[in-house]
Motif scaffolding. Structure first.
Motif, mmCIF file in Angstrom:
data_model
loop_
_atom_site.group_PDB
_atom_site.id
_atom_site.type_symbol
_atom_site.label_atom_id
_atom_site.label_comp_id
_atom_site.label_asym_id
_atom_site.label_seq_id
_atom_site.Cartn_x
_atom_site.Cartn_y
_atom_site.Cartn_z
ATOM 1 N N PRO A 252 61.189 -3.280 -33.854
ATOM 2 C CA PRO A 252 62.129 -2.320 -34.462
ATOM 3 C C PRO A 252 62.990 -2.923 -35.565
ATOM 4 O O PRO A 252 63.404 -2.213 -36.498
ATOM 5 N N TYR A 253 63.286 -4.227 -35.483
ATOM 6 C CA TYR A 253 64.056 -4.883 -36.539
ATOM 7 C C TYR A 253 63.376 -4.700 -37.882
ATOM 8 O O TYR A 253 64.017 -4.404 -38.907
ATOM 9 N N PHE A 254 62.055 -4.871 -37.918
ATOM 10 C CA PHE A 254 61.323 -4.789 -39.180
ATOM 11 C C PHE A 254 61.239 -3.352 -39.688
ATOM 12 O O PHE A 254 61.199 -3.122 -40.901
ATOM 13 N N ALA A 255 61.256 -2.398 -38.778
ATOM 14 C CA ALA A 255 61.299 -0.998 -39.197
ATOM 15 C C ALA A 255 62.616 -0.690 -39.909
ATOM 16 O O ALA A 255 62.651 0.090 -40.866
ATOM 17 N N ARG A 256 63.715 -1.310 -39.457
ATOM 18 C CA ARG A 256 65.007 -1.117 -40.115
ATOM 19 C C ARG A 256 65.081 -1.880 -41.431
ATOM 20 O O ARG A 256 65.722 -1.419 -42.390
ATOM 21 N N MET A 257 64.436 -3.046 -41.497
ATOM 22 C CA MET A 257 64.531 -3.900 -42.668
ATOM 23 C C MET A 257 63.630 -3.433 -43.816
ATOM 24 O O MET A 257 63.982 -3.574 -44.997
ATOM 25 N N ALA A 258 62.481 -2.877 -43.508
ATOM 26 C CA ALA A 258 61.483 -2.559 -44.530
ATOM 27 C C ALA A 258 62.004 -1.676 -45.668
ATOM 28 O O ALA A 258 61.662 -1.913 -46.835
ATOM 29 N N PRO A 259 62.827 -0.668 -45.413
ATOM 30 C CA PRO A 259 63.260 0.195 -46.516
ATOM 31 C C PRO A 259 64.248 -0.436 -47.496
ATOM 32 O O PRO A 259 64.577 0.193 -48.513
ATOM 33 N N VAL A 260 64.741 -1.661 -47.232
ATOM 34 C CA VAL A 260 65.815 -2.200 -48.068
ATOM 35 C C VAL A 260 65.440 -3.502 -48.765
ATOM 36 O O VAL A 260 66.291 -4.130 -49.395
ATOM 37 N N VAL A 261 64.180 -3.938 -48.684
ATOM 38 C CA VAL A 261 63.760 -5.187 -49.324
ATOM 39 C C VAL A 261 62.506 -4.951 -50.164
ATOM 40 O O VAL A 261 61.826 -3.937 -50.032
ATOM 41 N N ASP A 262 62.218 -5.920 -51.031
ATOM 42 C CA ASP A 262 60.997 -5.888 -51.832
ATOM 43 C C ASP A 262 59.844 -6.603 -51.149
ATOM 44 O O ASP A 262 58.678 -6.301 -51.402
ATOM 45 N N ALA A 282 51.509 -4.827 -40.427
ATOM 46 C CA ALA A 282 50.957 -3.476 -40.585
ATOM 47 C C ALA A 282 52.068 -2.475 -40.887
ATOM 48 O O ALA A 282 51.898 -1.561 -41.718
ATOM 49 N N LEU A 283 53.212 -2.643 -40.243
ATOM 50 C CA LEU A 283 54.357 -1.769 -40.517
ATOM 51 C C LEU A 283 54.777 -1.898 -41.976
ATOM 52 O O LEU A 283 55.047 -0.891 -42.653
ATOM 53 N N ALA A 284 54.829 -3.136 -42.475
ATOM 54 C CA ALA A 284 55.196 -3.355 -43.876
ATOM 55 C C ALA A 284 54.187 -2.707 -44.814
ATOM 56 O O ALA A 284 54.563 -2.099 -45.829
ATOM 57 N N GLU A 285 52.913 -2.826 -44.490
ATOM 58 C CA GLU A 285 51.882 -2.221 -45.333
ATOM 59 C C GLU A 285 52.081 -0.710 -45.413
ATOM 60 O O GLU A 285 51.899 -0.101 -46.476
ATOM 61 N N ALA A 286 52.479 -0.095 -44.312
ATOM 62 C CA ALA A 286 52.728 1.351 -44.313
ATOM 63 C C ALA A 286 53.897 1.729 -45.213
ATOM 64 O O ALA A 286 53.974 2.868 -45.695
ATOM 65 N N HIS A 287 54.805 0.762 -45.470
ATOM 66 C CA HIS A 287 55.934 0.988 -46.377
ATOM 67 C C HIS A 287 55.619 0.529 -47.800
ATOM 68 O O HIS A 287 56.513 0.517 -48.661
ATOM 69 N N GLY A 288 54.394 0.110 -48.050
ATOM 70 C CA GLY A 288 54.017 -0.345 -49.385
ATOM 71 C C GLY A 288 54.550 -1.712 -49.732
ATOM 72 O O GLY A 288 54.702 -2.040 -50.912
ATOM 73 N N LEU A 289 54.827 -2.551 -48.714
ATOM 74 C CA LEU A 289 55.416 -3.860 -48.936
ATOM 75 C C LEU A 289 54.425 -4.981 -48.649
ATOM 76 O O LEU A 289 53.573 -4.864 -47.772
ATOM 77 N N GLU A 290 54.591 -6.085 -49.365
ATOM 78 C CA GLU A 290 53.940 -7.327 -48.992
ATOM 79 C C GLU A 290 54.805 -8.053 -47.972
ATOM 80 O O GLU A 290 55.996 -7.776 -47.846
ATOM 81 N N VAL A 291 54.172 -9.001 -47.263
ATOM 82 C CA VAL A 291 54.911 -9.817 -46.304
ATOM 83 C C VAL A 291 54.753 -11.283 -46.672
ATOM 84 O O VAL A 291 53.769 -11.693 -47.294
ATOM 85 N N SER A 292 55.745 -12.071 -46.260
ATOM 86 C CA SER A 292 55.726 -13.516 -46.458
ATOM 87 C C SER A 292 56.025 -14.172 -45.117
ATOM 88 O O SER A 292 56.882 -13.696 -44.362
ATOM 89 N N ALA A 293 55.316 -15.252 -44.801
ATOM 90 C CA ALA A 293 55.526 -15.954 -43.535
ATOM 91 C C ALA A 293 56.675 -16.932 -43.661
ATOM 92 O O ALA A 293 56.682 -17.782 -44.559
ATOM 93 N N HIS A 294 57.636 -16.821 -42.758
ATOM 94 C CA HIS A 294 58.821 -17.676 -42.771
ATOM 95 C C HIS A 294 58.569 -18.942 -41.964
ATOM 96 O O HIS A 294 58.310 -18.892 -40.757
ATOM 97 N N CYS A 295 58.623 -20.104 -42.631
ATOM 98 C CA CYS A 295 58.564 -21.424 -41.973
ATOM 99 C C CYS A 295 57.302 -21.613 -41.113
ATOM 100 O O CYS A 295 56.349 -20.876 -41.239
ATOM 101 N N ALA A 296 57.318 -22.670 -40.261
ATOM 102 C CA ALA A 296 56.225 -22.982 -39.335
ATOM 103 C C ALA A 296 54.861 -22.737 -39.972
ATOM 104 O O ALA A 296 54.077 -21.925 -39.493
#
Length: 363
Positions: A252-262, A282-296
């Motif tokens: 759910p965190y990512f559902a809240r975050m997706a509408p406010v970032v590039d 997959a959630l990001a893709e539904a919002h038309g966003l790319e994703v980036s892997a943080h660390c590790a």
């Protein structure tokens, strides 16, 4: 093929120099290592968190996992999620769950004798990375040396430095460091910055206008990631792509975050392992966003190859150093990409070197 053992250890490693960003300083990094065993096969998972994370694995997560089919990773994830309901999901608990989930994915792939990316389903052979470090504690020569090593030494033409020093109270030094970084890497390499939530909204907008003049294309956490409206305001008013999401401990965190970032950042060692990482992508893709892997970086290489809307992996200095110290099978980022599975080893292809890690063991 059942999960028969779940072992957890923790190791604290001093940094190779004092490190800080806009809102935190540190001189050690702790890695929690989970090994899930079925017969003679071992799956390896890990997270970067406080030592007590290992106690969560031992005390809360072992029971719902042991005896389950090693092939039913998502079932194990759901069982663990139900078990920790009253323990409080965000933070240490989510990191512990993540490490176990990563180990279980690796175990399944090894049992099936498949590289992890082929178990999930690859969409690309090579995955872009960016060099990440540039801590606010670095003097100019140290900063230039690190950046030059990535760009001119390894051919990684995407690099990131920390800004927002002293909770945003040293803006002139921040901008001087950005200019110094641009001089060091030259005009063609991509330059990113991470403020770690140090700025206020209007301060971030003013800084962002100067960053654009230096060709900065990525402005990470310009304001606190808890300030969703602030992220939206900054995103709409600056040229740089605004990114956040590293503190996502559940879907759910990512559902809240997706509408406010590039670009949405996701960390498999925090969000719930590869199970939630793939769902969040997959959630990001539904919002038309790319994703980036943080660390590790070695946790993320294989799943990153399986996501069509993937941008890059953070080749983070501290974690690359620890993963090269403790694991065999590390990837080569020369040229700015890594190729997971190229060696055809099953799972993520890494093996833990217990003897090398033992002097740093704290759990």
């Amino acid at each position: 093929m059942k999960v028969e053992r779940l072992d957890v250890t923790a190791y604290t490693v001093p940094t190779d120099a004092p490190e800080a960003d806009g809102t935190l300083a540190w001189d050690t990094t702790t890695v929690i290592v989970v090994e899930a065993r079925s017969g003679t096969t071992t799956g390896l998972g890990w997270t970067y968190a406080a030592t007590d994370t290992g106690s969560v694995v031992r005390d809360l997560l072992t029971r719902p996992v042991l005896g389950r089919s090693a092939l039913d990773v998502q079932g194990a994830y759901e069982a663990m999620s139900r078990t920790v309901r009253n323990a409080g999901r965000p933070g240490l608990v989510a990191c512990a769950l993540s490490a176990v989930d990563i180990a279980l994915w690796d175990l399944k792939a090894r049992l099936l004798e498949l590289p992890l990316l082929h178990l999930i389903g690859a969409v690309r052979d090579a995955v872009p990375v960016y060099g990440s470090g540039g801590f606010t504690t670095y003097h100019d020569t140290h900063l230039a040396t690190q950046l030059n090593g990535w760009v001119h030494g390894q051919g990684i033409e995407r690099v990131k430095i920390k800004i927002g020093e002293e909770w945003g109270r040293a803006v002139e030094r921040d901008l001087a460091r950005v200019r110094h970084a641009r001089t060091a890497i030259g005009p063609r390499a991509e330059l990113y910055v991470d403020a770690n939530g140090a700025y206020t909204r209007k301060q971030a907008v003013r800084v962002g206008q100067v960053l654009a003049d230096q060709g900065v294309g990525w402005f990470e956490e310009p304001v606190s990631s808890d300030d969703l409206e602030g992220l939206r305001v900054v995103r709409d008013l600056v040229v740089c792509d605004v990114a956040a999401g590293e503190y996502g401990y559940d879907l759910p965190y990512f559902a809240r975050m997706a509408p406010v970032v590039d670009c949405l950042q996701i960390d498999a060692t925090r969000c719930g392992g590869l199970t939630v990482w793939l769902r969040a992508a997959a959630l990001a893709e539904a919002h038309g966003l790319e994703v980036s892997a943080h660390c590790a970086p070695h946790v993320h290489a294989h799943p990153a190859a399986c996501v069509p809307n993937f941008r890059h992996i953070e080749w983070f200095h501290d974690h690359v150093r620890i993963e090269s110290m403790f694991f065999d099978g590390g990837l080569d980022p020369s040229g700015g990409t890594v190729r997971p599975g190229a060696n055809r080893l099953p799972g993520h292809g890494l093996q833990f070197r217990h003897e090398e890690a033992t002097p740093y063991r704290v759990l």
